[in-house]
Enzyme design. Structure first.
Site, PDB file in Angstrom:
ATOM      1  CD  GLU A  56      -2.773  -1.045   2.551  1.00  0.00           C
ATOM      2  OE1 GLU A  56      -3.712  -1.843   2.619  1.00  0.00           O
ATOM      3  OE2 GLU A  56      -2.518  -0.188   3.440  1.00  0.00           O
ATOM      4  CB  CYS A  57       0.522   4.378   0.190  1.00  0.00           C
ATOM      5  SG  CYS A  57       0.616   6.151  -0.154  1.00  0.00           S
ATOM      6  N   GLY A  58       3.258   3.782   0.329  1.00  0.00           N
ATOM      7  CA  GLY A  58       4.712   3.765   0.437  1.00  0.00           C
ATOM      8  C   GLY A  58       5.318   2.422   0.115  1.00  0.00           C
TER       9      GLY A  58
END
Length: 487
Positions: free
Chosen positions: A353-355
């Site tokens: 997720e994301c990072g």
């Protein structure tokens, strides 16, 4: 019945001092030996980190967009039952919810669902009598919404002299209880950063600051009045501590155990590696707890500091955080990048997720837009943008042409996005839809064993998604064991 003393600190707007006063109250309750639990309304990851630093235990998020009422109350009750008192911190303005046009998923909504009395924190800087119509307006508006949750008011950034001069008049004209004031406190503010607030580990002398704040609150707040309001919160039913029906079917006791002599029938407890360090620190604690409830063993590792992955992993989760701030060090840890690449391209189930998704790219820019080599699992480059790329609550579903995925066709899972980075290859297997509006976009690289993209997912909104991931991890573990035996 279960007695769960609790309060929520909410405010007319962001920047009113909720986080500062919440942390100060938590420290005060810790000092008094009350063993507090803490919760944050909404999807924010960072405020719970501050709560955790104060109370020494994991803080939780509660969000009425992510979960229906029964699940929200259960998630609150199971943590609150272990504490002497619970403190919930609101988000934005007390009535600000989905799309800015609905009270759904607002602080007020969460207080209503959990039956939590609210203490309104009003930033009274530069005000005197003008706080009266402000308070009156909030008290009146809650009546229009159907439930009266505000039980008292704290006036922030007000002097003692002004408070004492106005207290009786404010209480008489508003009919509500004033619970003290907080003067302007130099050195107790938290600086902003591109993705919210700085993390607690980046603030020097945080504990010293919190103890100073606690001492101030002891002298200027009506702490006995606050505790009285918390004690007066309605009790919960015993059944609300039990797992909701929607997840019971996925718990180990419902799935059976490793009995009998047939290896194919063996129930394997998958070992899931969870990336967690300064660069990867955005996790919903209830997500991790759900995976453990479902039988997973979670193994923490650091892409920043560890030279190698933990041994015998059956799956991997790479959460959000700030990898762009540690891009050089992540790039230099070549052995970790290589092992992650080999594991994930070799078939290990994973969620990113994301990072964590950014870290899996071939390249990732840092805050100065300098490019760094990353793991190479996702072709393309993660790059910095001058403004928020996509943000807010989303409902996700699998696109019709995406093939089989962890999320079943026709189902949805709730999440949110909030990032100043984008990708040349953000994925197109899922469709993200704003719940209060017509905007939508493609996202996530997915298949039957993985999902990687910018959205942060909340597993409790669709436990079947988490169960599917662990099922694939168990299958991977079984295949790994069989290969080991044959080898």
């Amino acid at each position: 019945m279960i007695h769960l003393p609790r309060i929520m600190l909410a405010a007319p707007a962001s920047g009113s001092g909720k986080t500062m006063i919440t942390c100060g109250l938590l420290q005060t309750f810790v000092n008094r030996g009350l063993a507090p639990a803490s919760f944050k309304c909404g999807p924010d990851y960072i405020d719970p980190m501050f709560h955790t630093k104060v109370i020494g235990a994991k803080s939780r998020n509660l969000d009425t967009f992510f979960t229906e009422d029964e699940v929200t109350r259960h998630l609150f009750a199971r943590t609150a039952a272990k504490a002497g008192i619970s403190v919930l911190e609101g988000v934005m303005g007390i009535f600000d919810g989905l799309g800015g046009t609905s009270p759904r998923a607002s602080s007020y909504d969460l207080a209503s669902v959990t039956d939590t009395p609210v203490i309104l924190v009003v930033n009274a800087r530069g005000m005197s009598l003008s706080v009266i119509p402000m308070i009156q307006g909030y008290l009146e508006y809650q009546k229009q919404l159907g439930k009266q949750v505000i039980r008292g008011v704290i006036l922030n950034q007000m002097t003692k002299m002004t408070y004492l001069m106005l207290k009786e008049k404010i209480e008489q004209q508003t009919g509500t209880r004033l619970l003290g004031y907080v003067p302007r406190l130099e050195g107790c503010t938290i600086e902003s950063r591109h993705l919210g607030l700085v993390t607690p580990d980046e603030i020097t002398d945080l504990k010293q600051t919190l103890h100073r704040l606690s001492a101030e609150l002891e002298s200027c707040l009506d702490l006995e009045g606050i505790l009285e309001i918390a004690e007066g919160a309605p009790d919960y039913e015993d059944r609300e501590l039990q797992a909701p029906e929607k997840i019971k079917q996925y718990l180990p006791e419902a799935l059976g155990s490793s009995t009998g002599s047939d290896p194919a029938a063996e129930k394997i407890r998958p070992r899931i590696g969870v990336a967690m360090d300064e660069a990867f620190c955005f996790y919903y604690q209830d997500n991790l707890e759900l995976l453990k409830q479902m039988g997973a063993e979670l193994v923490i590792f650091s892409p920043l500091h560890d030279a190698a992955l933990p041994k015998l992993l059956d799956g991997m989760i790479l959460g959000g955080g700030y990898p762009e701030l540690y891009a050089q060090k992540l790039e230099e840890n070549c052995s970790m990048k290589r092992q992650i690449y080999e594991a994930l391209t070799g078939g290990m189930p994973y969620l990113a997720e994301c990072g964590g998704f950014m870290y899996l790219h071939e390249e990732m820019e840092d805050m100065e837009s300098h490019s760094h080599d990353m793991c190479g699992v996702i072709p393309g480059k993660s790059f910095r943008t001058p403004k928020l790329s996509r943000f807010g609550y989303i409902e996700l579903k699998v696109k019709e042409d995406a093939g089989e995925q962890l999320l079943l066709a026709g189902q949805t899972i709730h999440g949110h996005e909030f990032h100043y980075f984008d990708s040349t290859n953000a994925g197109e297997d899922y469709l993200a839809q704003k719940p209060a509006g017509k905007r939508s976009w493609d996202c996530i690289h997915g298949n039957v064993r993985s999902a990687a993209g910018y959205p942060h997912l909340y597993y409790w909104s669709n436990p079947e998604f988490a169960a599917a991931f662990l099922k694939r991890a168990s299958e991977y573990a079984k295949a790994r064991r069989q290969f080991s035996v044959l080898g």
